[in-house]
Design a protein around this motif. Structure first.
Motif, PDB file in Angstrom:
ATOM      1  N   VAL A   1      -2.558   8.181  -6.210  1.00 37.51           N
ATOM      2  CA  VAL A   1      -2.090   8.953  -7.361  1.00 37.51           C
ATOM      3  C   VAL A   1      -1.406  10.243  -6.930  1.00 37.51           C
ATOM      4  CG1 VAL A   1      -2.826  10.272  -9.386  1.00 37.51           C
ATOM      5  CG2 VAL A   1      -3.724   7.978  -8.994  1.00 37.51           C
ATOM      6  N   MET A   2      -2.063  11.001  -6.053  1.00 31.51           N
ATOM      7  CA  MET A   2      -1.546  12.312  -5.662  1.00 31.51           C
ATOM      8  C   MET A   2      -0.637  12.199  -4.449  1.00 31.51           C
ATOM      9  SD  MET A   2      -2.858  14.225  -7.956  1.00 31.51           S
ATOM     10  CE  MET A   2      -2.563  15.868  -7.313  1.00 31.51           C
ATOM     11  N   MET A   3       0.664  12.137  -4.693  1.00 34.53           N
ATOM     12  CA  MET A   3       1.657  12.081  -3.615  1.00 34.53           C
ATOM     13  C   MET A   3       2.726  13.131  -3.869  1.00 34.53           C
ATOM     14  SD  MET A   3       2.262   7.994  -2.930  1.00 34.53           S
ATOM     15  CE  MET A   3       2.773   7.638  -4.624  1.00 34.53           C
ATOM     16  N   PRO A   4       3.329  13.684  -2.804  1.00 33.58           N
ATOM     17  CA  PRO A   4       4.425  14.634  -2.988  1.00 33.58           C
ATOM     18  C   PRO A   4       5.566  13.985  -3.765  1.00 33.58           C
ATOM     19  CG  PRO A   4       3.673  14.604  -0.704  1.00 33.58           C
ATOM     20  CD  PRO A   4       3.025  13.436  -1.393  1.00 33.58           C
TER      21      PRO A   4
ATOM     22  N   LYS B   1     -11.449   8.191  -4.229  1.00 34.81           N
ATOM     23  CA  LYS B   1     -11.671   8.443  -2.809  1.00 34.81           C
ATOM     24  C   LYS B   1     -12.850   9.394  -2.665  1.00 34.81           C
ATOM     25  CE  LYS B   1      -6.736   8.125  -1.600  1.00 34.81           C
ATOM     26  NZ  LYS B   1      -5.596   8.876  -1.055  1.00 34.81           N
ATOM     27  N   PRO B   2     -13.663   9.252  -1.583  1.00 29.54           N
ATOM     28  CA  PRO B   2     -13.582   8.199  -0.551  1.00 29.54           C
ATOM     29  C   PRO B   2     -14.108   6.882  -1.089  1.00 29.54           C
ATOM     30  CG  PRO B   2     -15.480   9.588  -0.153  1.00 29.54           C
ATOM     31  CD  PRO B   2     -14.745  10.210  -1.313  1.00 29.54           C
TER      32      PRO B   2
ATOM     33  N   ILE C   1       0.858  -1.186   0.000  1.00 28.31           N
ATOM     34  CA  ILE C   1       0.000   0.000   0.000  1.00 28.31           C
ATOM     35  C   ILE C   1       0.890   1.231   0.000  1.00 28.31           C
ATOM     36  CG2 ILE C   1      -1.843   1.259   1.179  1.00 28.31           C
ATOM     37  CD1 ILE C   1      -2.686  -1.535   0.270  1.00 28.31           C
ATOM     38  N   VAL C   2       0.759   2.079  -1.017  1.00 28.53           N
ATOM     39  CA  VAL C   2       1.585   3.284  -1.125  1.00 28.53           C
ATOM     40  C   VAL C   2       0.678   4.504  -1.053  1.00 28.53           C
ATOM     41  CG1 VAL C   2       3.387   4.441  -2.450  1.00 28.53           C
ATOM     42  CG2 VAL C   2       3.084   1.960  -2.682  1.00 28.53           C
ATOM     43  N   ASP C   3       0.765   5.234   0.056  1.00 26.17           N
ATOM     44  CA  ASP C   3      -0.095   6.401   0.271  1.00 26.17           C
ATOM     45  C   ASP C   3       0.589   7.309   1.276  1.00 26.17           C
ATOM     46  OD1 ASP C   3      -2.280   8.211   1.032  1.00 26.17           O
ATOM     47  OD2 ASP C   3      -3.594   6.761   0.044  1.00 26.17           O
TER      48      ASP C   3
ATOM     49  N   LEU D   1      -4.992   1.809  -8.655  1.00 27.56           N
ATOM     50  CA  LEU D   1      -4.776   3.210  -8.324  1.00 27.56           C
ATOM     51  C   LEU D   1      -5.909   3.764  -7.460  1.00 27.56           C
ATOM     52  CD1 LEU D   1      -3.579   4.585 -11.788  1.00 27.56           C
ATOM     53  CD2 LEU D   1      -2.164   4.187  -9.765  1.00 27.56           C
ATOM     54  N   LEU D   2      -5.540   4.560  -6.459  1.00 26.11           N
ATOM     55  CA  LEU D   2      -6.503   5.256  -5.597  1.00 26.11           C
ATOM     56  C   LEU D   2      -6.288   6.760  -5.740  1.00 26.11           C
ATOM     57  CD1 LEU D   2      -6.182   3.300  -2.219  1.00 26.11           C
ATOM     58  CD2 LEU D   2      -7.974   3.058  -3.936  1.00 26.11           C
TER      59      LEU D   2
END
Length: 239
Positions: free
Chosen positions: A67-70, A118-119, A20-22, A94-95
């Protein structure tokens, strides 16, 4: 995101390891807790760089990417995964909070297997993961016994023999050996080997590993089968 406290689906994710990558710690931990109850083994990463390092070390059955990560986005990481020969067939889900059709098309065109906005409900996520895994490969069959040199471990009876002689295992040692056996040839984090202990240092696991090596290894100081993976935990490497 909602989460229920319903019991686990028996065996739903047994033998499957998810990443899990978030960058949202709350979402990452909630997913790890929920999917673990479904039977999956779950590892988390807070950003793409950490995920890359993990994927180069561990073979995952499926990766869930925000998807949206720094820094590097989940879309860019998906492109990297699909460009790596040893990872190219690893399923990706993808989330994202971005639910526009163009965003979904972009993610799928980069090789993602599915896309959720999300959510979301963790139960739906679990069902989608299960559907992807059923589409992309046969669920692994867990062996009943594993061989470790002259030793043999029965995963159902939790019994260990060496040269045909029964070796006494404590309940903690038997469960630890079973967990490692279910994830043979893959590193298991130290704290994942003692989820119900209050020992946050992992030293209790280290003691159990030392005792197990005396029962398994011809040379416990230079283990062949129960190996240490620096910075992670331990790995069982059966014949």
């Amino acid at each position: 995101m909602s989460s229920s406290r319903s019991g686990p689906v028996a065996g739903a994710g047994v033998g499957r390891h998810l990443l899990i990558v978030d960058d949202d710690d709350r979402i990452r931990e909630l997913l790890k807790e929920y999917l673990a109850r479904e039977g999956y083994r779950v590892t988390g990463a807070a950003h793409a760089a950490a995920a890359r390092r993990l994927m180069e070390l561990i073979e995952f059955d499926l990766v869930v990417l925000d998807v949206m990560m720094p820094g590097e986005s989940g879309l860019e990481l998906t492109t990297w995964v699909r460009g790596k020969a040893q990872l190219s067939r690893t399923p990706v889900l993808l989330l994202t909070a971005r639910g526009e059709a163009a965003d979904r098309i972009d993610g799928l065109s980069r090789g993602a297997d599915d896309y959720m906005s999300k959510p979301f409900d963790p139960k739906e996520l679990s069902l989608r993961i299960d559907a992807i895994l059923r589409r992309t490969g046969v669920k692994p069959i867990m062996p009943r016994e594993i061989r470790l040199g002259t030793a043999m471990f029965d995963l159902e009876r939790l019994e260990l023999t060496r040269d045909g002689v029964p070796m006494r295992l404590t309940e903690a040692e038997a469960q630890l050996l079973k967990t490692l056996a279910l994830h043979a040839h893959a590193p298991v984090e130290r704290m994942d080997l003692s989820p119900d202990t209050a020992d946050i240092t992992g030293r209790a696991v280290d003691v159990q590993v030392t005792r197990l090596r005396r029962k398994l290894e011809a040379d416990p100081k230079n283990p062949r089968y129960l190996q240490t993976v620096r910075g992670v935990g331990y790995m069982l490497a059966p014949d």
